[in-house]
Design a protein around this motif. Sequence first.
Motif, PDB file in Angstrom:
ATOM      1  N   GLN A 289       5.796  10.954  -0.300  1.00  0.00           N
ATOM      2  CA  GLN A 289       4.904   9.950  -0.869  1.00  0.00           C
ATOM      3  C   GLN A 289       5.627   8.614  -0.861  1.00  0.00           C
ATOM      4  O   GLN A 289       6.701   8.483  -1.440  1.00  0.00           O
ATOM      5  CB  GLN A 289       4.511  10.325  -2.298  1.00  0.00           C
ATOM      6  N   MET A 290       5.041   7.642  -0.214  1.00  0.00           N
ATOM      7  CA  MET A 290       5.667   6.323  -0.078  1.00  0.00           C
ATOM      8  C   MET A 290       4.770   5.296  -0.748  1.00  0.00           C
ATOM      9  O   MET A 290       3.617   5.113  -0.342  1.00  0.00           O
ATOM     10  CB  MET A 290       5.860   5.987   1.398  1.00  0.00           C
ATOM     11  N   ASN A 291       5.282   4.641  -1.759  1.00  0.00           N
ATOM     12  CA  ASN A 291       4.531   3.631  -2.503  1.00  0.00           C
ATOM     13  C   ASN A 291       5.123   2.248  -2.283  1.00  0.00           C
ATOM     14  O   ASN A 291       6.296   2.107  -1.918  1.00  0.00           O
ATOM     15  CB  ASN A 291       4.533   3.966  -3.989  1.00  0.00           C
ATOM     16  N   ASN A 292       4.299   1.243  -2.535  1.00  0.00           N
ATOM     17  CA  ASN A 292       4.751  -0.146  -2.419  1.00  0.00           C
ATOM     18  C   ASN A 292       5.496  -0.379  -1.097  1.00  0.00           C
ATOM     19  O   ASN A 292       6.620  -0.868  -1.076  1.00  0.00           O
ATOM     20  CB  ASN A 292       5.653  -0.512  -3.603  1.00  0.00           C
ATOM     21  N   LEU A 293       4.830  -0.014  -0.030  1.00  0.00           N
ATOM     22  CA  LEU A 293       5.472  -0.105   1.280  1.00  0.00           C
ATOM     23  C   LEU A 293       5.764  -1.550   1.659  1.00  0.00           C
ATOM     24  O   LEU A 293       5.007  -2.481   1.317  1.00  0.00           O
ATOM     25  CB  LEU A 293       4.601   0.570   2.332  1.00  0.00           C
ATOM     26  N   LYS A 294       6.855  -1.730   2.376  1.00  0.00           N
ATOM     27  CA  LYS A 294       7.298  -3.044   2.831  1.00  0.00           C
ATOM     28  C   LYS A 294       7.372  -3.040   4.354  1.00  0.00           C
ATOM     29  O   LYS A 294       7.470  -1.981   4.971  1.00  0.00           O
ATOM     30  CB  LYS A 294       8.669  -3.362   2.239  1.00  0.00           C
ATOM     31  N   GLU A 295       7.364  -4.217   4.924  1.00  0.00           N
ATOM     32  CA  GLU A 295       7.403  -4.301   6.381  1.00  0.00           C
ATOM     33  C   GLU A 295       8.660  -3.637   6.934  1.00  0.00           C
ATOM     34  O   GLU A 295       8.635  -3.058   8.017  1.00  0.00           O
ATOM     35  CB  GLU A 295       7.298  -5.758   6.826  1.00  0.00           C
ATOM     36  N   GLU A 296       9.743  -3.686   6.169  1.00  0.00           N
ATOM     37  CA  GLU A 296      10.986  -3.073   6.652  1.00  0.00           C
ATOM     38  C   GLU A 296      10.957  -1.543   6.612  1.00  0.00           C
ATOM     39  O   GLU A 296      11.889  -0.884   7.062  1.00  0.00           O
ATOM     40  CB  GLU A 296      12.193  -3.592   5.866  1.00  0.00           C
ATOM     41  N   ASP A 297       9.883  -0.973   6.063  1.00  0.00           N
ATOM     42  CA  ASP A 297       9.717   0.479   6.113  1.00  0.00           C
ATOM     43  C   ASP A 297       9.122   0.935   7.446  1.00  0.00           C
ATOM     44  O   ASP A 297       9.001   2.143   7.693  1.00  0.00           O
ATOM     45  CB  ASP A 297       8.807   0.954   4.972  1.00  0.00           C
ATOM     46  N   THR A 298       8.752  -0.010   8.276  1.00  0.00           N
ATOM     47  CA  THR A 298       8.214   0.333   9.587  1.00  0.00           C
ATOM     48  C   THR A 298       9.253   1.102  10.392  1.00  0.00           C
ATOM     49  O   THR A 298      10.373   0.631  10.584  1.00  0.00           O
ATOM     50  CB  THR A 298       7.799  -0.934  10.343  1.00  0.00           C
ATOM     51  N   ALA A 299       8.867   2.281  10.836  1.00  0.00           N
ATOM     52  CA  ALA A 299       9.804   3.152  11.541  1.00  0.00           C
ATOM     53  C   ALA A 299       9.068   4.404  12.006  1.00  0.00           C
ATOM     54  O   ALA A 299       7.921   4.649  11.606  1.00  0.00           O
ATOM     55  CB  ALA A 299      10.964   3.560  10.644  1.00  0.00           C
ATOM     56  N   VAL A 300       9.744   5.179  12.824  1.00  0.00           N
ATOM     57  CA  VAL A 300       9.299   6.536  13.112  1.00  0.00           C
ATOM     58  C   VAL A 300       9.964   7.445  12.084  1.00  0.00           C
ATOM     59  O   VAL A 300      11.179   7.389  11.903  1.00  0.00           O
ATOM     60  CB  VAL A 300       9.666   6.980  14.537  1.00  0.00           C
ATOM     61  N   TYR A 301       9.165   8.238  11.411  1.00  0.00           N
ATOM     62  CA  TYR A 301       9.663   9.127  10.373  1.00  0.00           C
ATOM     63  C   TYR A 301       9.722  10.555  10.898  1.00  0.00           C
ATOM     64  O   TYR A 301       8.763  11.035  11.516  1.00  0.00           O
ATOM     65  CB  TYR A 301       8.757   9.051   9.147  1.00  0.00           C
ATOM     66  N   TYR A 302      10.832  11.207  10.627  1.00  0.00           N
ATOM     67  CA  TYR A 302      11.067  12.562  11.088  1.00  0.00           C
ATOM     68  C   TYR A 302      11.306  13.488   9.900  1.00  0.00           C
ATOM     69  O   TYR A 302      12.037  13.128   8.966  1.00  0.00           O
ATOM     70  CB  TYR A 302      12.302  12.627  11.985  1.00  0.00           C
ATOM     71  N   CYS A 303      10.747  14.674   9.959  1.00  0.00           N
ATOM     72  CA  CYS A 303      11.149  15.702   9.014  1.00  0.00           C
ATOM     73  C   CYS A 303      12.143  16.626   9.708  1.00  0.00           C
ATOM     74  O   CYS A 303      12.151  16.759  10.938  1.00  0.00           O
ATOM     75  CB  CYS A 303       9.966  16.491   8.465  1.00  0.00           C
ATOM     76  N   ALA A 304      13.007  17.215   8.912  1.00  0.00           N
ATOM     77  CA  ALA A 304      14.040  18.084   9.439  1.00  0.00           C
ATOM     78  C   ALA A 304      14.272  19.235   8.473  1.00  0.00           C
ATOM     79  O   ALA A 304      14.047  19.097   7.268  1.00  0.00           O
ATOM     80  CB  ALA A 304      15.331  17.304   9.673  1.00  0.00           C
ATOM     81  N   ALA A 305      14.744  20.332   9.019  1.00  0.00           N
ATOM     82  CA  ALA A 305      15.023  21.520   8.213  1.00  0.00           C
ATOM     83  C   ALA A 305      16.284  22.180   8.729  1.00  0.00           C
ATOM     84  O   ALA A 305      16.582  22.133   9.932  1.00  0.00           O
ATOM     85  CB  ALA A 305      13.854  22.502   8.290  1.00  0.00           C
ATOM     86  N   ARG A 306      17.027  22.748   7.808  1.00  0.00           N
ATOM     87  CA  ARG A 306      18.198  23.500   8.228  1.00  0.00           C
ATOM     88  C   ARG A 306      18.410  24.657   7.277  1.00  0.00           C
ATOM     89  O   ARG A 306      18.062  24.579   6.090  1.00  0.00           O
ATOM     90  CB  ARG A 306      19.431  22.609   8.299  1.00  0.00           C
TER      91      ARG A 306
ATOM     92  N   GLU B  75       0.830  -1.207   0.000  1.00  0.00           N
ATOM     93  CA  GLU B  75       0.000   0.000   0.000  1.00  0.00           C
ATOM     94  C   GLU B  75       0.863   1.256   0.000  1.00  0.00           C
ATOM     95  O   GLU B  75       2.090   1.197   0.090  1.00  0.00           O
ATOM     96  CB  GLU B  75      -0.939  -0.015   1.202  1.00  0.00           C
ATOM     97  N   SER B  76       0.183   2.406  -0.117  1.00  0.00           N
ATOM     98  CA  SER B  76       0.865   3.693  -0.161  1.00  0.00           C
ATOM     99  C   SER B  76       0.453   4.553   1.021  1.00  0.00           C
ATOM    100  O   SER B  76      -0.613   4.343   1.631  1.00  0.00           O
ATOM    101  CB  SER B  76       0.516   4.428  -1.464  1.00  0.00           C
ATOM    102  N   LEU B  77       1.286   5.528   1.306  1.00  0.00           N
ATOM    103  CA  LEU B  77       1.027   6.465   2.388  1.00  0.00           C
ATOM    104  C   LEU B  77       1.738   7.765   2.041  1.00  0.00           C
ATOM    105  O   LEU B  77       2.831   7.739   1.450  1.00  0.00           O
ATOM    106  CB  LEU B  77       1.571   5.887   3.698  1.00  0.00           C
ATOM    107  N   ARG B  78       1.126   8.889   2.403  1.00  0.00           N
ATOM    108  CA  ARG B  78       1.784  10.170   2.198  1.00  0.00           C
ATOM    109  C   ARG B  78       1.942  10.880   3.532  1.00  0.00           C
ATOM    110  O   ARG B  78       0.946  11.155   4.213  1.00  0.00           O
ATOM    111  CB  ARG B  78       1.017  11.070   1.229  1.00  0.00           C
ATOM    112  N   LEU B  79       3.158  11.151   3.883  1.00  0.00           N
ATOM    113  CA  LEU B  79       3.447  11.916   5.092  1.00  0.00           C
ATOM    114  C   LEU B  79       3.511  13.400   4.743  1.00  0.00           C
ATOM    115  O   LEU B  79       3.933  13.770   3.649  1.00  0.00           O
ATOM    116  CB  LEU B  79       4.782  11.480   5.695  1.00  0.00           C
TER     117      LEU B  79
END
Length: 120
Positions: free
Chosen positions: A80-97, A16-20
């Motif tokens: 945008q994350m497509n064709n998600l896999k179990e190994e994509d399981t994680a906490v996702y962080y955005c960052a700026a500098r 499946e897909s997901l958009r953060l």
Amino acid sequence: QLQLVESGGGLVQPGESLRLSCTWSPSTVFAMSWYRQAPGTERVLVATIGAFGDTTSYAGPGKGRFTISRDNDRSTLYLQMNNLKEEDTAVYYCAARPGGMWSSDKNAYWGQGIQVTVSA
């Protein structure tokens, strides 16, 4: 002080897909990136984007499946994350500098992170 807030995470099935999304305030233009951290591992770079969206780069984890983009008028960064896999399981962080291009996470501002779980 730049504030970053991620949204859009959750539980999805493999394939499946997901958009953060990551909204920032106050309105400014920085180079930005997405990182992720799986349990028991270090935080790793996923994708970067220049201050005006003209340059992007992808690290190993999501190359070919993930797309980073931004809408500076809405002060929002996307992943945008497509064709998600179990190994994509994680906490996702955005960052700026500050700066036009992402070079490192030194002096970066971070969001609080959002959980993405890929499981059947």
